[in-house]
Design a protein around this motif. Structure first.
Motif, PDB file in Angstrom:
ATOM      1  N   VAL A 107       0.873  -1.184   0.000  1.00  0.00           N
ATOM      2  CA  VAL A 107       0.000   0.000   0.000  1.00  0.00           C
ATOM      3  C   VAL A 107       0.908   1.232   0.000  1.00  0.00           C
ATOM      4  CG1 VAL A 107      -1.611   1.344   1.419  1.00  0.00           C
ATOM      5  CG2 VAL A 107      -1.948  -1.129   1.121  1.00  0.00           C
ATOM      6  N   CYS A 108       0.622   2.190  -0.879  1.00  0.00           N
ATOM      7  CA  CYS A 108       1.456   3.388  -1.071  1.00  0.00           C
ATOM      8  C   CYS A 108       2.855   3.032  -1.589  1.00  0.00           C
ATOM      9  CB  CYS A 108       1.560   4.240   0.189  1.00  0.00           C
ATOM     10  SG  CYS A 108      -0.006   4.910   0.717  1.00  0.00           S
ATOM     11  N   GLY A 109       2.979   1.892  -2.260  1.00  0.00           N
ATOM     12  CA  GLY A 109       4.269   1.475  -2.808  1.00  0.00           C
ATOM     13  C   GLY A 109       4.595   2.183  -4.122  1.00  0.00           C
ATOM     14  N   HIS A 110       5.819   1.961  -4.598  1.00  0.00           N
ATOM     15  CA  HIS A 110       6.338   2.650  -5.783  1.00  0.00           C
ATOM     16  C   HIS A 110       6.874   1.634  -6.784  1.00  0.00           C
ATOM     17  CE1 HIS A 110       6.483   6.677  -3.714  1.00  0.00           C
ATOM     18  NE2 HIS A 110       6.275   5.848  -2.706  1.00  0.00           N
ATOM     19  N   ILE A 111       6.612   1.888  -8.065  1.00  0.00           N
ATOM     20  CA  ILE A 111       7.091   0.994  -9.130  1.00  0.00           C
ATOM     21  C   ILE A 111       7.743   1.855 -10.202  1.00  0.00           C
ATOM     22  CG2 ILE A 111       6.418  -0.660 -10.932  1.00  0.00           C
ATOM     23  CD1 ILE A 111       3.829  -1.160  -9.269  1.00  0.00           C
ATOM     24  N   CYS A 112       8.932   1.477 -10.631  1.00  0.00           N
ATOM     25  CA  CYS A 112       9.506   2.141 -11.805  1.00  0.00           C
ATOM     26  C   CYS A 112       9.635   1.128 -12.939  1.00  0.00           C
ATOM     27  CB  CYS A 112      10.876   2.747 -11.501  1.00  0.00           C
ATOM     28  SG  CYS A 112      11.544   3.539 -12.984  1.00  0.00           S
ATOM     29  N   LEU A 113       9.023   1.460 -14.059  1.00  0.00           N
ATOM     30  CA  LEU A 113       9.126   0.639 -15.271  1.00  0.00           C
ATOM     31  C   LEU A 113      10.160   1.329 -16.160  1.00  0.00           C
ATOM     32  CD1 LEU A 113       7.854  -1.796 -16.737  1.00  0.00           C
ATOM     33  CD2 LEU A 113       6.185  -0.225 -17.692  1.00  0.00           C
ATOM     34  N   PHE A 114      11.265   0.655 -16.412  1.00  0.00           N
ATOM     35  CA  PHE A 114      12.338   1.327 -17.160  1.00  0.00           C
ATOM     36  C   PHE A 114      12.857   0.472 -18.321  1.00  0.00           C
ATOM     37  CE2 PHE A 114      16.466  -0.600 -15.943  1.00  0.00           C
ATOM     38  CZ  PHE A 114      15.995  -1.547 -15.052  1.00  0.00           C
ATOM     39  N   GLY A 115      12.139  -0.612 -18.635  1.00  0.00           N
ATOM     40  CA  GLY A 115      12.588  -1.443 -19.753  1.00  0.00           C
ATOM     41  C   GLY A 115      11.561  -2.504 -20.068  1.00  0.00           C
ATOM     42  N   SER A 116      11.838  -3.288 -21.091  1.00  0.00           N
ATOM     43  CA  SER A 116      10.872  -4.283 -21.562  1.00  0.00           C
ATOM     44  C   SER A 116      11.603  -5.454 -22.211  1.00  0.00           C
ATOM     45  CB  SER A 116       9.887  -3.628 -22.522  1.00  0.00           C
ATOM     46  OG  SER A 116      10.587  -2.882 -23.503  1.00  0.00           O
ATOM     47  N   ALA A 117      12.533  -6.062 -21.472  1.00  0.00           N
ATOM     48  CA  ALA A 117      13.333  -7.166 -22.032  1.00  0.00           C
ATOM     49  C   ALA A 117      12.446  -8.330 -22.482  1.00  0.00           C
ATOM     50  CB  ALA A 117      14.358  -7.641 -21.006  1.00  0.00           C
ATOM     51  N   SER A 118      11.279  -8.512 -21.821  1.00  0.00           N
ATOM     52  CA  SER A 118      10.388  -9.619 -22.214  1.00  0.00           C
ATOM     53  C   SER A 118       9.307  -9.154 -23.187  1.00  0.00           C
ATOM     54  CB  SER A 118       9.721 -10.225 -20.975  1.00  0.00           C
ATOM     55  OG  SER A 118       8.822  -9.303 -20.405  1.00  0.00           O
ATOM     56  N   GLY A 119       9.342  -7.889 -23.578  1.00  0.00           N
ATOM     57  CA  GLY A 119       8.311  -7.298 -24.444  1.00  0.00           C
ATOM     58  C   GLY A 119       7.641  -6.149 -23.696  1.00  0.00           C
ATOM     59  N   PRO A 120       6.978  -5.253 -24.427  1.00  0.00           N
ATOM     60  CA  PRO A 120       6.328  -4.111 -23.771  1.00  0.00           C
ATOM     61  C   PRO A 120       5.252  -4.578 -22.786  1.00  0.00           C
ATOM     62  CG  PRO A 120       6.418  -3.810 -26.159  1.00  0.00           C
ATOM     63  CD  PRO A 120       6.844  -5.211 -25.889  1.00  0.00           C
ATOM     64  N   ALA A 121       5.175  -3.921 -21.644  1.00  0.00           N
ATOM     65  CA  ALA A 121       4.184  -4.277 -20.617  1.00  0.00           C
ATOM     66  C   ALA A 121       2.781  -4.145 -21.189  1.00  0.00           C
ATOM     67  CB  ALA A 121       4.347  -3.361 -19.407  1.00  0.00           C
ATOM     68  N   ASP A 122       1.873  -4.999 -20.696  1.00  0.00           N
ATOM     69  CA  ASP A 122       0.486  -4.945 -21.166  1.00  0.00           C
ATOM     70  C   ASP A 122      -0.174  -3.646 -20.712  1.00  0.00           C
ATOM     71  OD1 ASP A 122       0.633  -7.411 -22.368  1.00  0.00           O
ATOM     72  OD2 ASP A 122       0.065  -8.489 -20.538  1.00  0.00           O
ATOM     73  N   PRO A 123      -1.121  -3.141 -21.509  1.00  0.00           N
ATOM     74  CA  PRO A 123      -1.859  -1.940 -21.094  1.00  0.00           C
ATOM     75  C   PRO A 123      -2.608  -2.210 -19.784  1.00  0.00           C
ATOM     76  CG  PRO A 123      -2.408  -2.577 -23.355  1.00  0.00           C
ATOM     77  CD  PRO A 123      -1.591  -3.678 -22.793  1.00  0.00           C
ATOM     78  N   PHE A 124      -2.812  -1.166 -18.998  1.00  0.00           N
ATOM     79  CA  PHE A 124      -3.582  -1.337 -17.766  1.00  0.00           C
ATOM     80  C   PHE A 124      -4.394  -0.070 -17.520  1.00  0.00           C
ATOM     81  CE2 PHE A 124      -1.640   1.046 -14.129  1.00  0.00           C
ATOM     82  CZ  PHE A 124      -0.712   1.750 -14.867  1.00  0.00           C
ATOM     83  N   ALA A 125      -5.379  -0.194 -16.640  1.00  0.00           N
ATOM     84  CA  ALA A 125      -6.246   0.956 -16.368  1.00  0.00           C
ATOM     85  C   ALA A 125      -5.582   1.837 -15.307  1.00  0.00           C
ATOM     86  CB  ALA A 125      -7.585   0.451 -15.861  1.00  0.00           C
ATOM     87  N   PRO A 126      -5.304   3.092 -15.629  1.00  0.00           N
ATOM     88  CA  PRO A 126      -4.620   3.961 -14.656  1.00  0.00           C
ATOM     89  C   PRO A 126      -5.337   4.011 -13.304  1.00  0.00           C
ATOM     90  CG  PRO A 126      -4.756   5.054 -16.779  1.00  0.00           C
ATOM     91  CD  PRO A 126      -5.530   3.785 -16.917  1.00  0.00           C
ATOM     92  N   ASN A 127      -6.673   3.930 -13.322  1.00  0.00           N
ATOM     93  CA  ASN A 127      -7.396   3.989 -12.047  1.00  0.00           C
ATOM     94  C   ASN A 127      -7.070   2.818 -11.117  1.00  0.00           C
ATOM     95  OD1 ASN A 127      -9.332   5.688 -13.941  1.00  0.00           O
ATOM     96  ND2 ASN A 127      -9.578   6.338 -11.823  1.00  0.00           N
ATOM     97  N   SER A 128      -6.507   1.738 -11.705  1.00  0.00           N
ATOM     98  CA  SER A 128      -6.182   0.607 -10.836  1.00  0.00           C
ATOM     99  C   SER A 128      -5.067   0.965  -9.845  1.00  0.00           C
ATOM    100  CB  SER A 128      -5.811  -0.626 -11.658  1.00  0.00           C
ATOM    101  OG  SER A 128      -4.616  -0.385 -12.365  1.00  0.00           O
ATOM    102  N   LEU A 129      -4.369   2.060 -10.104  1.00  0.00           N
ATOM    103  CA  LEU A 129      -3.345   2.507  -9.147  1.00  0.00           C
ATOM    104  C   LEU A 129      -3.979   2.981  -7.843  1.00  0.00           C
ATOM    105  CD1 LEU A 129      -1.043   4.587 -11.561  1.00  0.00           C
ATOM    106  CD2 LEU A 129      -0.540   2.335 -10.604  1.00  0.00           C
ATOM    107  N   GLN A 130      -5.256   3.386  -7.939  1.00  0.00           N
ATOM    108  CA  GLN A 130      -5.932   3.949  -6.753  1.00  0.00           C
ATOM    109  C   GLN A 130      -6.083   2.943  -5.620  1.00  0.00           C
ATOM    110  OE1 GLN A 130      -9.227   6.059  -9.303  1.00  0.00           O
ATOM    111  NE2 GLN A 130      -9.610   6.386  -7.145  1.00  0.00           N
ATOM    112  N   ALA A 131      -6.380   1.691  -5.984  1.00  0.00           N
ATOM    113  CA  ALA A 131      -6.741   0.702  -4.964  1.00  0.00           C
ATOM    114  C   ALA A 131      -5.709   0.643  -3.843  1.00  0.00           C
ATOM    115  CB  ALA A 131      -6.913  -0.667  -5.617  1.00  0.00           C
ATOM    116  N   LYS A 132      -4.411   0.759  -4.218  1.00  0.00           N
ATOM    117  CA  LYS A 132      -3.367   0.737  -3.178  1.00  0.00           C
ATOM    118  C   LYS A 132      -2.591   2.053  -3.124  1.00  0.00           C
ATOM    119  CE  LYS A 132      -1.361  -3.352  -4.155  1.00  0.00           C
ATOM    120  NZ  LYS A 132      -0.328  -4.383  -3.986  1.00  0.00           N
TER     121      LYS A 132
END
Ligand code: NAP
Length: 321
Positions: free
Chosen positions: A228-253
């Motif tokens: 909860v209130c954690g932080h994620i940095c996405l800085f690459g895509s060695a396995s392929g580009p990350a799947d799209p996601f709903a920005p509002n899903s960041l709200q839950a935590k």
């Protein structure tokens, strides 16, 4: 000069040795006689056409060498200086033209091979720990591909800042590399669910900061692994580009998501030298070590890239020139 040239994008076989004219420095430029070039995963994105570059091109965004000649108005370096650089294409070659303002003077105790391993991956590790979430002692930090070039440096940097480091890797051999770099916990994410494993390690709290250069196979799960209130940095895509996601899903935590690119953090010479010095200081102090596991001659650039792309490497790969 000898150089690798790409005339069409594709698999590693498009990397061909060619004879090209040696360029001459213009205003503000230096001609660098290259001694070693660093391989980076971005070289794969560029070779395959995922990151577009005008054709033909000579790949490579990182190298070390000696200043051979300078153009008018160059004040930062002089002929004979030992230097390294990133953010300039063309390092799979005997010579490259670089803006003098982008050259990093190499300290005497840093070899050319080490110099080719520092600018891109070293300064990336530096900005990822200093520009976004500020790591505190005993924070849980999750580093994906922890035995890789950037990953192994990140493990050491986060340990230096007092974090409890959890690394993910694909094999037992890579797990040993991550442990040797200082990782407290290593998860084989190809065999084990890293979300469940991190929940167990953090007593269900979740991870404070996730540093993700893997992308597609990890990012969606990062949202679960973060606290909860954690932080994620996405800085690459060695396995392929990350799947799209709903920005509002960041709200839950109440999560914070950052996107990282080194090239936005070395825009001025002052900033470039500050970051390079932070890497050199870590090396001098002994808490940051480089691991150059693979050296190939320039002619074998295709073999070197294939190893990196096929996930067969740990630490740094360089081309000797
Ligand atoms: N944005 C920036 O500022 C910046 C700067 C430098 C690097 N990067 C990114 O950081 C990441 C690491 O770069 P690097 O040069 O240090 O490479 P690297 O980590 O030495 O190599 C990539 C690693 O990614 C892992 N991986 C997971 N799934 C993969 C797949 N499907 N195919 C290939 N590899 C896979 C592999 O480790 P396992 O086998 O252990 O899974 C592999 O060894 C890359 O995404 C790169 O683009 C970003």
């Amino acid at each position: 000069m000898k150089a690798i040239q790409v005339t069409k994008t594709g698999d590693a076989s498009v990397l061909e040795l060619a004879e090209l004219p040696t360029p001459q420095p213009g205003r503000g430029e230096a001609l660098v006689r290259l001694k070693a070039a660093g391989l980076n995963f971005i070289d794969i994105y560029i070779r395959t056409g995922r990151y577009e570059r005008p054709l033909p091109f000579t790949p490579g965004l990182e190298a070390s060498g000696i200043v051979e000649a300078v153009g008018p108005d160059v004040t930062e370096v002089k002929v004979g200086d030992r230097v390294a650089y990133t953010d300039q294409m063309g390092s799979y070659a005997e010579y490259n033209l670089v803006k003098a303002s982008q050259l990093i003077p190499l300290p005497d105790n840093v070899s050319f091979e080490e110099g080719a391993a520092i600018p891109l991956q070293g300064m990336t590790a530096e900005y990822l720990v200093n520009e976004f979430y500020h790591i505190k002692k005993d924070d849980y930090v999750l580093i994906h591909a922890a035995a890789g070039g950037v990953g192994r440096l990140l493990v050491q940097w986060c340990k230096h800042l007092g974090a409890i480091v959890i690394g993910t890797v694909s094999t037992q051999d890579k797990a040993q590399v991550a442990k040797n770099a200082g990782a407290d916990h290593v998860i084989l994410y190809t065999q084990e669910d890293f979300v469940a494993a991190t929940k167990k390690i953090t007593a269900d709290k979740g991870v404070d900061y996730i540093i993700d250069g893997v992308g597609k196979s990890t990012f969606t799960k990062d949202l679960d692994a973060a606290r909860v209130c954690g932080h994620i940095c996405l800085f690459g895509s060695a396995s392929g580009p990350a799947d799209p996601f709903a920005p509002n899903s960041l709200q839950a935590k109440s999560l914070t998501l950052y996107g990282g690119s080194l090239f936005n953090f070395i825009l001025t010479r002052e900033e470039l030298l500050k970051r390079a010095n932070a890497v050199f200081n870590g090396i001098n102090a002994g808490w940051l070590t480089l691991k150059i596991d693979y050296k190939y001659p320039l002619e074998q650039a295709a073999k070197a890239q294939q190893m990196l792309e096929e996930r067969q490497t740990t630490g740094k790969i360089i081309l000797t020139i």
